[in-house]
Design an enzyme around this catalytic site. Structure first.
Site: not given
Ligand code: F6P
Length: 531
Positions: A192, A198, A252-253, A338, A369, A497
């Protein structure tokens, strides 16, 4: 409520069942095709009445209507919350403004075109045969599509195959790329913000891999972005026509229903993707119209609050008895923790009650288990959501019966327990001498009276999955509303972060400021080993 709690602490599930022959009918409901049996919770009719009153007092209905009307209820980010609008289709009842509805429809149409081009065996704008998609994203840009694709594997077409990489561990990228051919692979970068470290680190590797094989121009045709920051994506090298838009008001979620579902739609076909949205919409309609006492998300939310805030549970286990739903707990961890892992209200005042529980789980029967020992005999109260599927998910019908028998038996065992008298009788029948039996008995006693809820899906298909995910989305929303917190921001992930950005240069040997002695010690140790 406080007085009722004092009485409720002594509730015994076995007795409650013996006293009320209609308990299952009284404490179960059907919603959007799902059956929810919540009779094995430590509640009486009065408990539910009081909890529903709590929901009314906390304006759950008004909060829901404000969200659906597109009000900016995400106050700390000054945003509307639009995930329900994504699946509302043309017949929206409550809805945000026209421009947003049009934007949603336009992007969905683009997802359709893209997904259908795979049905024809090629990308629409291209003569290239794409056999594989590498989906790069993390958190909300990864967990739900990954869960859905695994859950709906039987609906997937032979092509494209979708691969996911989320972690910033080079090993994950190396493993994924090893099996892929750059000439037939599309890279879909889902972010987003298009600034998540990452995802960008992985996207850089993937882009270089494409460019190395076919040059910039060709590579850019196979590079796709799903983002609300198309400017950043284009700077990265994605063409404007390969950018799919995410709305600002879709967290995002909560984004599976948006362009984030692009790779899923390509894999299972747009019609199946639409069925997923339809299933979610059926749950939305139930959520909007059912009275609070018969409203599945509201009931699940209230049970969660009852178990945590009144009975002291600190965790919530989610155990899907379906291998294909094994990622559901991972997805729900982000959705729940979150969203509601907060300690201040929307006005910034510290709360004096517990909010989100620790959510964990794995597929059943695997969990039996591993951590079920603690669920049955540990000192902590851990309510369980069991998820079961009525229709067999393979041709091995006996396996399915075994799976369901295990699921139902675990709920029964948690509720029933085993008394000392029963244990002693068993040991006696097995010929164990009384003195030994007495010594063994405390280890074999189960206290029972441990709450669980069972959610039964008719079958594991796009519609049921959509309804199940929407059920949990709304549950989390209702809990946030009752706790008075903002379920739609996530400031708690920022500090780590930011510190990560200061630690990174230290690992390369650049003098770092502001780092504590422990962190510096760890950095020094790694640098020594690396030499
Ligand atoms: O973990 C933090 C966060 O901002 C989440 O809320 C989100 O889903 C994820 O990182 C990825 O964010 P983006 O879609 O901006 O890469």
């Amino acid at each position: 409520m406080a007085a009722h709690r004092v009485a409720a602490v002594k509730f015994n599930l076995g007795q409650l069942f013996r006293r009320d022959k209609n308990r299952v009918a009284r404490f179960s409901l059907d919603a959007a095709g799902l059956f929810i049996d919540y009779s094995k919770n430590r509640i009486e009719p009065q408990t539910r009445d009081l909890l529903v009153r709590l929901a009314e007092a906390r304006d759950v209905g008004a909060g829901r209507d404000a969200m659906l009307a597109g009000q900016r209820i995400n106050v700390t980010e000054d945003r509307a919350v639009l995930h329900v609008a994504l699946r509302a289709g043309q017949g929206q009842t409550a809805s945000p403004d026209r421009a947003i509805r049009d934007a949603i429809a336009a992007e969905l149409a683009r997802v359709r075109t893209w997904a259908e081009s795979f049905g024809r065996g090629q990308l629409e704008t291209d003569s290239v045969q794409i056999t594989d998609i590498l989906h790069l994203g993390i958190g909300g840009s990864d967990l739900a599509p990954r869960l859905a694709l695994e859950a709906l594997a039987p609906f997937a077409r032979p092509r494209p195959r979708v691969h996911f990489v989320s972690n910033v561990d080079g090993a994950a990228m190396a493993d994924a790329l090893r099996g892929l051919d750059p000439h037939t692979t599309a890279i879909v970068v889902v972010s987003k913000s298009f600034s998540t470290e990452e995802t960008l680190a992985n996207a850089r590797i993937a882009k270089a891999w494409l460019v190395g094989a076919m040059g910039e121009e060709e590579a850019s045709r196979q590079l796709v972005a799903v983002t609300s920051e198309s400017g950043r994506a284009m700077q990265f090298g994605v063409s404007g026509e390969n950018c799919f838009r995410m709305l600002d008001g879709v967290g995002g979620r909560y984004s599976l229903w948006s362009t984030v579902g692009l790779t899923l739609a390509a894999a299972i076909g747009f019609q199946r993707f639409q069925e997923l949205l339809d299933g979610a919409r059926a749950m939305d309609e139930h959520f909007m119209t059912a009275p609070l006492a018969e409203n599945a998300p509201v009931i699940l939310a209230l049970l969660g609050i009852w178990n945590s805030d009144f009975l002291g549970a600190e965790a919530q286990a989610v155990v899907p008895y379906a291998e294909r739903l094994r990622l559901l707990p991972n997805y729900l961890q982000q959705l729940d923790m979150e969203s509601n892992g907060k300690s201040v209200t929307r006005d910034g005042v510290a709360v004096d009650y517990p909010t989100a529980p620790i959510v964990f789980g794995t597929a059943g029967t695997d969990g039996q288990h591993a951590y079920f020992q603690l669920l049955h005999q540990g000192t902590r109260l851990v309510p369980v959501d069991f998820i079961a599927v009525a229709e067999a998910m393979s041709d091995y019908a006996d396996h399915h019966a075994l799976l369901l028998a295990n699921c139902f038996a675990q709920g029964a065992a948690l509720m029933r327990g085993k008394t000392q008298t029963e244990v002693l009788a068993e040991l006696k029948a097995a010929g164990i001498p009384l003195s030994k039996a007495r010594a063994l008995a405390p280890h074999k006693v189960f206290s029972g009276n441990r709450p669980s809820t069972t959610i039964l899906l008719p079958r594991l298909d796009p519609r049921s999955l959509g309804a199940l995910i929407a059920l949990y989305e709304h549950k989390v929303f209702v809990q946030g509303q009752i706790w008075g917190i903002n379920s739609f921001d996530q400031w708690g992930v920022e500090l780590g972060k930011a510190l990560g950005r200061s630690v990174r240069p230290a690992l390369d040997g650049t003098a770092a400021t502001g780092l504590d002695a422990s962190t510096l010690g760890l950095v020094a140790r790694v640098r020594t080993k690396a030499r």
